[in-house]
Design a protein around this motif. Structure first.
Motif, PDB file in Angstrom:
ATOM      1  N   ALA A  46       0.832  -1.212   0.000  1.00  0.00           N
ATOM      2  CA  ALA A  46       0.000   0.000   0.000  1.00  0.00           C
ATOM      3  C   ALA A  46       0.863   1.256   0.000  1.00  0.00           C
ATOM      4  CB  ALA A  46      -0.936  -0.008   1.203  1.00  0.00           C
ATOM      5  N   GLY A  47       1.925   1.253   0.803  1.00  0.00           N
ATOM      6  CA  GLY A  47       2.845   2.395   0.803  1.00  0.00           C
ATOM      7  C   GLY A  47       3.548   2.558  -0.529  1.00  0.00           C
ATOM      8  N   PHE A  48       3.920   1.443  -1.132  1.00  0.00           N
ATOM      9  CA  PHE A  48       4.552   1.435  -2.453  1.00  0.00           C
ATOM     10  C   PHE A  48       3.601   2.031  -3.486  1.00  0.00           C
ATOM     11  CE2 PHE A  48       6.236  -1.669  -5.911  1.00  0.00           C
ATOM     12  CZ  PHE A  48       7.185  -0.749  -6.347  1.00  0.00           C
ATOM     13  N   GLY A  49       2.327   1.617  -3.434  1.00  0.00           N
ATOM     14  CA  GLY A  49       1.324   2.165  -4.349  1.00  0.00           C
ATOM     15  C   GLY A  49       1.111   3.653  -4.147  1.00  0.00           C
ATOM     16  N   ARG A  50       1.116   4.081  -2.867  1.00  0.00           N
ATOM     17  CA  ARG A  50       0.945   5.501  -2.590  1.00  0.00           C
ATOM     18  C   ARG A  50       2.091   6.312  -3.184  1.00  0.00           C
ATOM     19  NH1 ARG A  50       3.247   8.853   0.099  1.00  0.00           N
ATOM     20  NH2 ARG A  50       4.366   7.387   1.406  1.00  0.00           N
ATOM     21  N   THR A  51       3.308   5.790  -3.119  1.00  0.00           N
ATOM     22  CA  THR A  51       4.434   6.542  -3.683  1.00  0.00           C
ATOM     23  C   THR A  51       4.355   6.611  -5.198  1.00  0.00           C
ATOM     24  OG1 THR A  51       5.921   4.633  -3.833  1.00  0.00           O
ATOM     25  CG2 THR A  51       6.004   5.920  -1.799  1.00  0.00           C
ATOM     26  N   LEU A  52       3.657   5.645  -5.805  1.00  0.00           N
ATOM     27  CA  LEU A  52       3.591   5.582  -7.268  1.00  0.00           C
ATOM     28  C   LEU A  52       2.335   6.198  -7.867  1.00  0.00           C
ATOM     29  CD1 LEU A  52       4.854   1.946  -7.921  1.00  0.00           C
ATOM     30  CD2 LEU A  52       6.063   4.078  -8.436  1.00  0.00           C
ATOM     31  N   LEU A  54       1.025   9.112  -8.541  1.00  0.00           N
ATOM     32  CA  LEU A  54       1.108  10.161  -9.550  1.00  0.00           C
ATOM     33  C   LEU A  54       1.690   9.627 -10.857  1.00  0.00           C
ATOM     34  CD1 LEU A  54       0.566  13.050 -10.371  1.00  0.00           C
ATOM     35  CD2 LEU A  54       2.718  13.711  -9.281  1.00  0.00           C
ATOM     36  N   PHE A  55       2.678   8.771 -10.755  1.00  0.00           N
ATOM     37  CA  PHE A  55       3.212   8.119 -11.944  1.00  0.00           C
ATOM     38  C   PHE A  55       2.127   7.299 -12.629  1.00  0.00           C
ATOM     39  CE2 PHE A  55       4.670   3.887 -13.350  1.00  0.00           C
ATOM     40  CZ  PHE A  55       5.242   4.253 -14.556  1.00  0.00           C
ATOM     41  N   LEU A  56       1.393   6.490 -11.850  1.00  0.00           N
ATOM     42  CA  LEU A  56       0.325   5.665 -12.421  1.00  0.00           C
ATOM     43  C   LEU A  56      -0.703   6.534 -13.132  1.00  0.00           C
ATOM     44  CD1 LEU A  56      -0.133   3.241  -9.393  1.00  0.00           C
ATOM     45  CD2 LEU A  56       0.946   2.690 -11.596  1.00  0.00           C
ATOM     46  N   GLY A  60      -1.377   6.667 -17.155  1.00  0.00           N
ATOM     47  CA  GLY A  60      -2.637   5.993 -17.446  1.00  0.00           C
ATOM     48  C   GLY A  60      -2.722   4.557 -16.960  1.00  0.00           C
ATOM     49  N   HIS A  61      -1.951   4.219 -15.954  1.00  0.00           N
ATOM     50  CA  HIS A  61      -1.969   2.856 -15.405  1.00  0.00           C
ATOM     51  C   HIS A  61      -3.014   2.737 -14.286  1.00  0.00           C
ATOM     52  CE1 HIS A  61       1.538   1.807 -17.737  1.00  0.00           C
ATOM     53  NE2 HIS A  61       2.294   2.699 -17.121  1.00  0.00           N
ATOM     54  N   PHE A  62      -4.183   3.303 -14.529  1.00  0.00           N
ATOM     55  CA  PHE A  62      -5.225   3.330 -13.493  1.00  0.00           C
ATOM     56  C   PHE A  62      -5.670   1.931 -13.092  1.00  0.00           C
ATOM     57  CE2 PHE A  62      -5.683   7.486 -15.530  1.00  0.00           C
ATOM     58  CZ  PHE A  62      -5.677   8.311 -14.422  1.00  0.00           C
ATOM     59  N   ARG A  63      -6.012   1.098 -14.065  1.00  0.00           N
ATOM     60  CA  ARG A  63      -6.548  -0.227 -13.749  1.00  0.00           C
ATOM     61  C   ARG A  63      -5.547  -1.073 -12.971  1.00  0.00           C
ATOM     62  NH1 ARG A  63      -9.227  -1.990 -19.272  1.00  0.00           N
ATOM     63  NH2 ARG A  63      -8.941   0.141 -19.933  1.00  0.00           N
ATOM     64  N   GLN A  64      -4.292  -1.047 -13.392  1.00  0.00           N
ATOM     65  CA  GLN A  64      -3.277  -1.834 -12.695  1.00  0.00           C
ATOM     66  C   GLN A  64      -3.102  -1.328 -11.266  1.00  0.00           C
ATOM     67  OE1 GLN A  64      -1.422  -4.636 -13.913  1.00  0.00           O
ATOM     68  NE2 GLN A  64      -1.177  -4.763 -11.708  1.00  0.00           N
ATOM     69  N   GLY A  65      -3.021  -0.016 -11.108  1.00  0.00           N
ATOM     70  CA  GLY A  65      -2.889   0.558  -9.774  1.00  0.00           C
ATOM     71  C   GLY A  65      -4.068   0.216  -8.884  1.00  0.00           C
ATOM     72  N   VAL A  93      -7.764   8.229  -5.143  1.00  0.00           N
ATOM     73  CA  VAL A  93      -7.137   9.104  -6.141  1.00  0.00           C
ATOM     74  C   VAL A  93      -7.256   8.506  -7.544  1.00  0.00           C
ATOM     75  CG1 VAL A  93      -4.922  10.041  -6.916  1.00  0.00           C
ATOM     76  CG2 VAL A  93      -5.569  10.212  -4.515  1.00  0.00           C
ATOM     77  N   LEU A  94      -7.019   7.207  -7.662  1.00  0.00           N
ATOM     78  CA  LEU A  94      -7.090   6.562  -8.977  1.00  0.00           C
ATOM     79  C   LEU A  94      -8.530   6.483  -9.482  1.00  0.00           C
ATOM     80  CD1 LEU A  94      -4.372   3.799  -8.490  1.00  0.00           C
ATOM     81  CD2 LEU A  94      -4.161   5.954  -9.761  1.00  0.00           C
ATOM     82  N   ALA A  95      -9.493   6.254  -8.588  1.00  0.00           N
ATOM     83  CA  ALA A  95     -10.908   6.278  -8.994  1.00  0.00           C
ATOM     84  C   ALA A  95     -11.302   7.690  -9.436  1.00  0.00           C
ATOM     85  CB  ALA A  95     -11.793   5.803  -7.843  1.00  0.00           C
TER      86      ALA A  95
END
Length: 186
Positions: A46-52, A54-56, A60-65, A93-95
């Protein structure tokens, strides 16, 4: 370590170069996330995802994120903790980035409550900003105006000028539409 080092650069003049580097490493980042999730390291994931996030978003890597963070959230206990708060905020954020405001709104409130429960001021400021941005997107201008001022103040208090600037960008038109011209200009 790459994601952690890249996170602050995503909000600077180094953004393009940083996004390009992360994109080159995307397969490795994906493998690292899969490894964490497979081993039940949901809080770290979850922390890893939070750091990423903005990159996602930028690539446009919304679905993967979303898949990553949903899997992390499913592995985390209900009790408020940093990992749970990070997963909730990142999904939110991604939604929001996919204009899924109905999904994002309750997640923003849940993330805010989770960060408040653990006393994580950066997370409170970010979540409060998201509550305001989503309310603005839903045309809930009273709610947006209610939370945007404290969101800006809290963002500045923790040194997050980028989040404060984003919130101000959305708050000014609301003030303008409410006839608060001087405040909107400020």
């Amino acid at each position: 370590a790459l994601a952690a080092a890249a996170e602050p650069l995503l909000r600077t003049a180094e953004q393009v170069r940083t996004v390009e580097r992360l994109e080159r490493e995307y397969a490795n980042l994906s493998a690292a996330m899969a490894w964490l999730l497979a081993r039940g390291e949901a809080a770290t994931a979850a922390g890893f995802g939070r750091t990423l996030w903005l990159f996602l978003w930028l690539r446009g890597h919304f679905r993967q994120g979303l898949r990553w963070m949903e899997e992390a959230l499913a592995q985390l206990p209900e009790a408020p903790a940093r990992g749970r708060a990070d997963a909730l905020l990142t999904i939110c954020v991604l939604a929001y980035g996919q204009a899924d405001y109905g999904r994002a709104a309750p997640l923003a409130e849940q993330a805010l409550a989770a960060y408040e429960a653990i006393g994580h001021e950066w997370g409170v400021a970010e979540s409060l900003s998201m509550v305001g941005l989503i309310a603005a997107a839903l045309q809930q201008h009273e709610r947006a105006a209610q939370v945007m001022e404290p969101a800006v103040a809290r963002s500045l208090a923790v040194g997050n000028r980028w989040s404060a600037a984003m919130t101000l960008t959305y708050w000014a038109p609301i003030l303008l539409n409410q006839g608060a011209y001087r405040r909107a200009a400020e």
